[in-house]
Design an enzyme around this catalytic site. Structure first.
Site, PDB file in Angstrom:
ATOM      1  CB  SER A   1     -26.457 116.804  27.997  1.00 17.08           C
ATOM      2  OG  SER A   1     -25.456 118.409  27.737  1.00 17.08           O
TER       3      SER A   1
ATOM      4  N   GLY B   1     -31.064 116.545  35.279  1.00 18.89           N
ATOM      5  CA  GLY B   1     -32.032 115.275  35.638  1.00 18.89           C
ATOM      6  C   GLY B   1     -31.823 114.266  35.017  1.00 18.89           C
TER       7      GLY B   1
ATOM      8  CB  VAL C   1     -35.789 118.924  26.576  1.00 14.47           C
ATOM      9  CG1 VAL C   1     -36.583 120.944  26.049  1.00 14.47           C
ATOM     10  CG2 VAL C   1     -34.853 118.797  25.704  1.00 14.47           C
ATOM     11  CB  ALA C   2     -38.042 119.809  31.875  1.00 14.73           C
TER      12      ALA C   2
ATOM     13  CE1 TYR D   1     -45.211 115.009  35.545  1.00 13.94           C
ATOM     14  CE2 TYR D   1     -46.092 113.022  34.418  1.00 13.94           C
ATOM     15  CZ  TYR D   1     -44.850 113.879  33.994  1.00 13.94           C
ATOM     16  OH  TYR D   1     -43.801 113.938  33.351  1.00 13.94           O
TER      17      TYR D   1
ATOM     18  CE  LYS E   1     -43.025 114.371  30.233  1.00 17.27           C
ATOM     19  NZ  LYS E   1     -41.701 114.854  30.044  1.00 17.27           N
TER      20      LYS E   1
ATOM     21  CB  VAL F   1     -35.204 114.128  44.061  1.00 14.84           C
ATOM     22  CG1 VAL F   1     -35.096 115.427  44.443  1.00 14.84           C
ATOM     23  CG2 VAL F   1     -36.114 113.679  45.711  1.00 14.84           C
TER      24      VAL F   1
END
Length: 404
Positions: free
Chosen positions: A54, A57, A144-145, A243, A252, A283
């Site tokens: 949270s 991004g 989440v990254a 990617y 993904k 970004v």
């Protein structure tokens, strides 16, 4: 209390400190950009939501848009570092401001700081849902990254990697020297080896998302009609080999299969649903680490200008769809598509033409580098209009306190 001047020292796109006042202003600007709801539903009638990731991004945008537009109450989860010898992380300060705005607007929202992959944090969330929100959750947004994840069952730590699959990949990328001058270089990234794909899927795929649903369902915390969405990205063919067709793309794809599996299960158990939301380019602290993305986004901005849709607007649209304010708009794979403005043939053709022409000598004419560098600075609270960066600022901001 600790007032000091915070300087914008950086190593590439990574800043060593964050500016509390700048982070505060960024969050308030995002909140002000959200259209007010036609009717407000504060208090016990407001939907209960959990946002995992949270503080930065798209997860930050999901939190702010949910609070300001959908009137949610509930819990935000992030993993941020407290102020100490250095400032706190930018997400620490952004969370403090988000909590302040939530209180000001009458939203009952709790922020928890910890490892979202751990069972301890999942147990803490379950306790707060039972004690504070009558034990039922209406929405879960998963954003989440992370570079690594420890499996709570096995204790094994997995690490994600950014690699193409099959063969080495050469691509243009954008960097800046110590004086801020842009340089377009060609870099080569070797292909995934060994268990690189499995490791990346274990971190960035849908396993932890499903584990959250398992945990909440086991504690009978899912409301009838419960909806969950995981935030994802597809992106341009220009960055596809690195990617979407690379190790991150495999993760993904796993996330999207997890959505289909969860959707079937939730439909039977609570008349609920699960889906992925494909967002457009932006970004972010994670995207700037991917080779080629900085160059692509700078070129995209030069093509679209203000037609580039910011994360807060995208997530406002997502909340409108999740809550029924707008029809659910999905593609043939049941993914909500918030990226259509980016991927039209005309836009992609224009970006591809600039990409082919991009060199160190031409890049300032082809890409909106002023916008891009400002966006990078904003990630850490720098470059924000109206902030006096020569003045001392309080850095010892406490984490938002909550009581039952």
């Amino acid at each position: 209390m600790a007032e000091r001047i915070v300087n914008s020292r950086s190593r590439g796109f990574l800043f060593l400190d964050s500016h509390p006042a700048g982070c505060d202003r960024i969050v308030r600007t995002m909140w002000d950009a959200v259209p007010a709801p036609a009717s407000d539903t504060p208090g016990q009638d407001a939907p209960v939501a959990l946002v995992i990731g949270s503080s930065s991004g798209y997860g930050l945008a999901a939190t702010i848009a949910g609070l300001a537009r959908a009137g949610i109450r509930g819990i935000g989860v992030s993993f941020e570092k407290a102020p100490g010898r250095r400032t706190g992380t930018a997400g620490w300060y952004r969370t403090a401001t988000t909590a302040d705005l939530a209180r000001h607007h009458g939203r009952d929202f709790v922020f928890l700081n910890g490892d979202a992959f751990s069972d301890a944090l999942k147990n803490e969330v379950a306790d707060v849902l039972r004690e504070r929100f009558a034990g039922k959750l209406d929405y879960l947004v998963y954003s989440v990254a992370a570079p690594r994840r420890t499996d709570p069952d096995t204790g094994i730590t997995y690490s994600s990697v950014l690699r193409p699959i099959g063969e080495a990949y050469r691509t243009k990328t954008l960097v800046f020297d110590d004086e801020g001058a842009p340089d377009v270089r060609t870099v080569e990234t070797g292909p995934a080896e060994g268990d690189d794909i499995d490791q990346t899927v274990a971190v960035m795929g849908g396993e932890d998302w499903a584990r959250w649903i398992d945990h909440l369902a086991a504690h009978d915390l899912l409301a009838q009609g419960f909806t969950t969405a995981a935030l994802s990205y597809i992106g341009s063919p220009l960055t596809g080999a690195m990617y979407r067709q690379g190790t991150i793309g495999a993760a993904k794809a796993h996330l999207e299969q997890t959505a289909r599996d969860l959707n079937d299960r939730l439909a039977k158990e609570v008349d609920g649903r699960a889906l992925t939301s494909v967002n457009g380019a932006a970004v972010t602290q994670s995207s700037t680490a991917i080779p080629g993305i900085a160059l692509y986004v700078g070129l995209l901005r030069s093509v679209l200008g203000d037609g580039m849709v910011p994360p807060i607007a995208q997530l406002t649209h997502l909340w409108d769809q999740l809550t029924g304010r707008a029809p659910l708009d999905v593609d043939d794979q049941d993914r909500v598509r918030l990226d259509t403005w980016e991927l039209t043939p005309a836009v992609q053709d224009a970006v591809a033409e600039r990409w082919q022409s991009a060199t160190t000598d031409t890049i300032t004419d082809l890409a909106d580098l002023g916008w891009f560098t400002t966006q990078v600075k904003h990630l850490y609270g720098f470059g924000v209009p109206g902030i006096d960066y020569a003045a001392p600022v309080e850095t010892d901001t406490p984490w938002p306190h909550h009581t039952a």
